[in-house]
Design an enzyme around this catalytic site. Structure first.
Site, PDB file in Angstrom:
ATOM      1  CD  GLN A  49      56.574  35.288  11.514  1.00  0.00           C
ATOM      2  OE1 GLN A  49      56.990  36.412  11.835  1.00  0.00           O
ATOM      3  NE2 GLN A  49      56.195  34.398  12.418  1.00  0.00           N
ATOM      4  CB  SER A  71      48.691  36.112  11.439  1.00  0.00           C
ATOM      5  OG  SER A  71      48.616  36.120  12.853  1.00  0.00           O
ATOM      6  CG  HIS A  89      49.236  36.501  16.919  1.00  0.00           C
ATOM      7  ND1 HIS A  89      50.347  35.976  17.521  1.00  0.00           N
ATOM      8  CD2 HIS A  89      48.797  35.558  16.055  1.00  0.00           C
ATOM      9  CE1 HIS A  89      50.559  34.751  17.049  1.00  0.00           C
ATOM     10  NE2 HIS A  89      49.627  34.480  16.166  1.00  0.00           N
ATOM     11  CB  CYS A 140      54.116  25.159  16.627  1.00  0.00           C
ATOM     12  SG  CYS A 140      53.462  26.383  15.516  1.00  0.00           S
TER      13      CYS A 140
END
Lengths: 419, 376
Positions: free
Chosen positions: A197, A217, A219, A343
């Site tokens: 993040q 990450s 995406h 999640c």
């Protein structure tokens, strides 16, 4: 602006409005454009170095690797491509712990992490506990920050790894990475940070911050899903046991054919983030402040979860006393916001992150995560304020008689008491 | 590279136009499939539709399909996930199977490249511990198809589970997980014209699987991590197209047979591996002792023709193929083998250009041939 339906009038933004940039970000069209040639004409397997198709793919992968490295001040040889931050975090924790136990036996069997880490760090740690490792879960204060003195006290002779996330996915709080890095270096312990993040949103430098391993990450930074990376320090060298065995790609640390277009997409996303980070951070801070102030002006008891100053631009986690967050989301049909992590296992429970801040269950349930990002406009923010305030007021005033019967999949199935 | 000839489909296949179009559309949408809002639900729907298509390719039910980052992860998950610590593998498995189980018992294969079922029955019977057996459906280097259904019967008789790496076979031969009788089946999208970076493990009913990646509980807690939506969509389209085009594999087989006829005409002493066995229609692996594989591959590359000296995976290191060695090839023979693999875009012109270039290599080396025959 992420387009759903057409706007109703010229003054209205396109609906629904996407305000869940911590769950995933839209892929930047510039990133998609960079990826497409590697699906069509340059489709080779990057490990088929003996022919032109493979060599072209391999060259693109190495360019991407350098773009990722540049964003965090690393050497390209320190970047291992993975399928995403979940794999990176699993590889970092299990890889370091298992390698060191194979090397040093029972002398190195302890890890330190924090209660507010992402599920994939906590679940990896829990698995290591089942394998006989000991794990210390540091608490956080009311603002979501860890206490450096507690961290220092938690590190022992047996500690092999400290894993503290850079930015929390729910409350956006930025941990003191440089201080943690200095402490770990001084104590001779590896420091891993889940920066999924944080990368591309706040400046990160693995050298200045003494970071030994870093997960990122695609995406979350306007790149594609299905690709991420793990930074693994070379000097002093961090050794890992791989999770996937096979063809020996990625220096033996991660077997499997590298997905060239996805690597290229991650590289392009990093390159854009590096160039645009500073002005974009300013813009997002202004937009988030506008949204926050707009809400508080009309709902004075609304409060911000997490440290107000030390947070990533673009994240707001707002609490509304007496309101059920999931119910509120049900009222906000044209705003895509969330009550916490996306999640799949997290949907039904109140946020463990907010509980770790000391919020009780009702308070944790009274919270909303709003994520702003690259394509968020001022008009969207203003519309969101209007709808959010109206929805909270509606829930507080109680439903009109006709609306007591729940309707639609998102409505609660049991009656909710109103105070 | 539009004039170049690509004959390395077993390494990776070019993505199909419909796959690229579907992925471009999916990349233009935003949403995490686990999010409950409209963006998330749209992404979830795309993932589940693709799951149905992938399941249909192997005649499984959608809920049996667990998406992974590719064949390597699927194989690793299969071999580590069942909790069985007695592992039995054929000698010609892919490295992602062999290296995931370094202490496994290894089954021999015949000189035709077929796993020895008598050795399997004998091996399983020798040790009462419940085993996990892994036999690939078709070998990536030779294309030889293994008697998996027969292996499944033997496995069942001994209480063993059977994993089948079907990465190279999927889309080239009909596949039915129930008819094969396997418990776990690995697939990879980029071998059948889908994108790289996505694969699946198809898991039999009631089989508990310990995850390799832990976290948010995605994929029924069998594989954590945000679903790779666009690639999953692409995989679904590729699976559907590949299944629909199975009858067209006859055309591929004709091209491959034409290639092998011409190879034999050019160099009658060449050995085609697994020629007497059932093989994938697209794969040809042959050794011509006149020149090391690497030299052949590089010379062909200069002529604009992409083939390989075996598996693409081994990080640039040149070793004699464990597959060919297991079939009784000498180090020299294995070291002079090349693999030519065809696919959905291959044409007769591609084959003719290959033959033209390869015959050039052979006829340029008359001395080598006479050296070899005098040495033999």
């Amino acid at each position: 602006m992420i387009h759903g339906n057409k706007p109703l009038t010229k003054n209205l933004p396109a609906l629904p409005i996407y305000l869940d940039y911590q769950a995933t970000t839209p892929t930047d069209p510039r990133v998609v454009e960079a990826m497409l040639p590697y699906f069509t004409e340059q489709f080779g397997n990057p490990h088929s170095g003996h022919h032109a198709f493979g060599a072209a793919a391999a060259g693109a992968v190495e360019t991407a690797r350098a773009q990722v490295a540049a964003l965090i001040g690393a050497d390209p040889r320190e970047i291992i491509f993975t399928s995403g931050a979940t794999e990176s975090n699993n590889l970092a924790l299990a890889g370091v712990a298992r390698f060191q136990r194979n090397l040093q036996g029972d002398r190195k069997t302890h890890l330190v992490t924090a209660a507010t880490e992402h599920k994939c760090v906590l679940e990896s740690a829990a698995q290591l506990e089942r394998e006989g490792f000991a794990v210390t879960y540091l608490p956080v204060g009311r603002t979501g920050l860890i206490d450096l003195e507690r961290l220092a006290a938690a590190i022992t002779e047996r500690t092999v790894l400290v894993s503290i996330m850079a930015v929390n996915n729910e409350i956006g709080v930025v941990q003191p990475l440089a201080e943690i890095g200095a402490l770990c270096r001084a104590r001779g312990v590896h420091f891993h940070t889940d920066a999924a993040q944080a990368v591309g949103k706040i400046p990160l430098d693995v050298e200045a911050m003494n970071i030994d391993l870093m997960s990122l990450s695609g995406h979350k930074i306007y790149g594609p899903k299905g690709i991420g990376a793990l930074y693994v320090r070379r000097r002093p060298r961090v050794r890992l046991a791989p999770l996937f065995q096979g063809g020996g790609q990625e220096r033996g640390l991660r077997s499997g054919t590298l997905p060239t277009p996805l690597c290229v997409g991650l590289g392009a996303a990093c390159e854009i983030a590096m160039r645009e980070m500073a002005p974009e951070a300013d813009r997002l801070r202004r937009l988030a402040a506008r949204l926050h102030q707009g809400v508080v002006r009309q709902l004075p008891d609304a409060y911000l979860n997490g440290d107000p100053g030390r947070r990533v631009p673009g994240n707001l986690n707002l609490g509304f006393p007496g309101i059920d967050g999931d119910r509120l989301i049900g009222e906000l049909k044209d705003l895509a916001v969330s009550s916490g992590s996306a999640c799949s296992s997290a949907a039904l429970e109140p946020s463990y992150v907010l509980r770790a801040l000391g919020l009780d269950e009702a308070q944790a349930r009274a919270s909303l995560r709003i994520g702003l990002g690259r394509f968020t406009t001022e008009a969207e923010v203003d519309y969101a304020v209007e709808r959010l305030v109206a929805a909270v007021q509606r829930l507080r005033d109680g439903p009109p008689a006709a609306a007591i019967v729940p309707e639609g999949a998102d409505a609660p199935s049991a009656p909710v008491a109103h105070r | 590279m539009d004039r170049a000839v690509y004959l390395d489909y077993n390494a990776t296949a070019p993505a199909r136009p419909a796959v690229i179009a579907a992925m471009a559309r999916a990349l233009a949408l935003c949403g995490n499939p686990s999010s409950v809002h409209q963006f998330g639900r749209t992404a979830r729907r795309q993932v589940e539709e693709a799951r149905e298509r992938v399941a249909a390719l192997v005649h499984a039910r959608p809920e049996q399909v667990t998406f992974t980052s590719g064949g390597t992860e699927a194989n690793n998950l299969a071999l580590t996930g069942t909790g069985r610590d007695r592992l039995v593998l054929s000698a010609i498995e892919h490295d992602s199977v062999l290296r995931a189980a370094p202490e496994a018992e290894i089954l021999p294969v015949s000189t035709d490249g077929i796993v020895d079922l008598a050795a399997l029955a004998e091996g399983l019977g020798r040790d009462p511990r419940p085993a996990l057996l892994s036999v690939m459906l078709a070998n990536n280097e030779t294309g030889v198809i293994q008697p998996v259904a027969e292996a499944a019967e033997i496995a069942r008789a001994h209480g063993a589970l059977l994993h089948c790496d079907a990465v190279q076979a999927a889309g080239k031969v009909p596949l039915d997980i129930t008819a094969l009788g396997v418990d776990l089946l690995s697939l990879s999208a980029h071998k059948l014209g889908g994108p790289q970076g996505i694969g699946a493990l198809v898991v039999g009913d009631d089989l508990a699987l310990r995850p390799l990646l832990r976290g948010g509980g995605q994929e029924r807690s069998r594989r954590a991590g945000t679903e790779n939506v666009a690639a999953i969509v692409g995989f679904g389209v590729a699976a559907e197209e590949a299944a629909a085009e199975l009858p067209a594999q006859g055309r591929i087989a004709q091209l491959r047979d034409r290639l092998e006829r011409r190879v034999r005409e050019t160099a009658p002493e060449a050995r085609v591996f697994g020629a007497a066995s059932p093989r994938l229609p697209n794969t040809s692996c042959f050794a011509w002792a006149g020149m090391p594989s690497e030299t052949q591959v590089m010379a062909l590359d200069l002529a604009g023709i992409a083939v390989s000296a075996g598996s693409a995976c081994s990080s640039g290191k040149v070793r004699a193929s464990h597959v060919l060695r297991a079939m009784g090839a000498t180090v020299e023979e294995a070291g002079s083998a090349i693999r030519v693999s065809l696919g959905w875009r291959s044409t007769e012109v591609d084959i003719d250009r290959f033959i033209e270039a390869w015959s050039g290599l052979v006829t340029q080396r008359p001395n080598h041939r006479s050296d070899r025959s005098s040495a033999a």
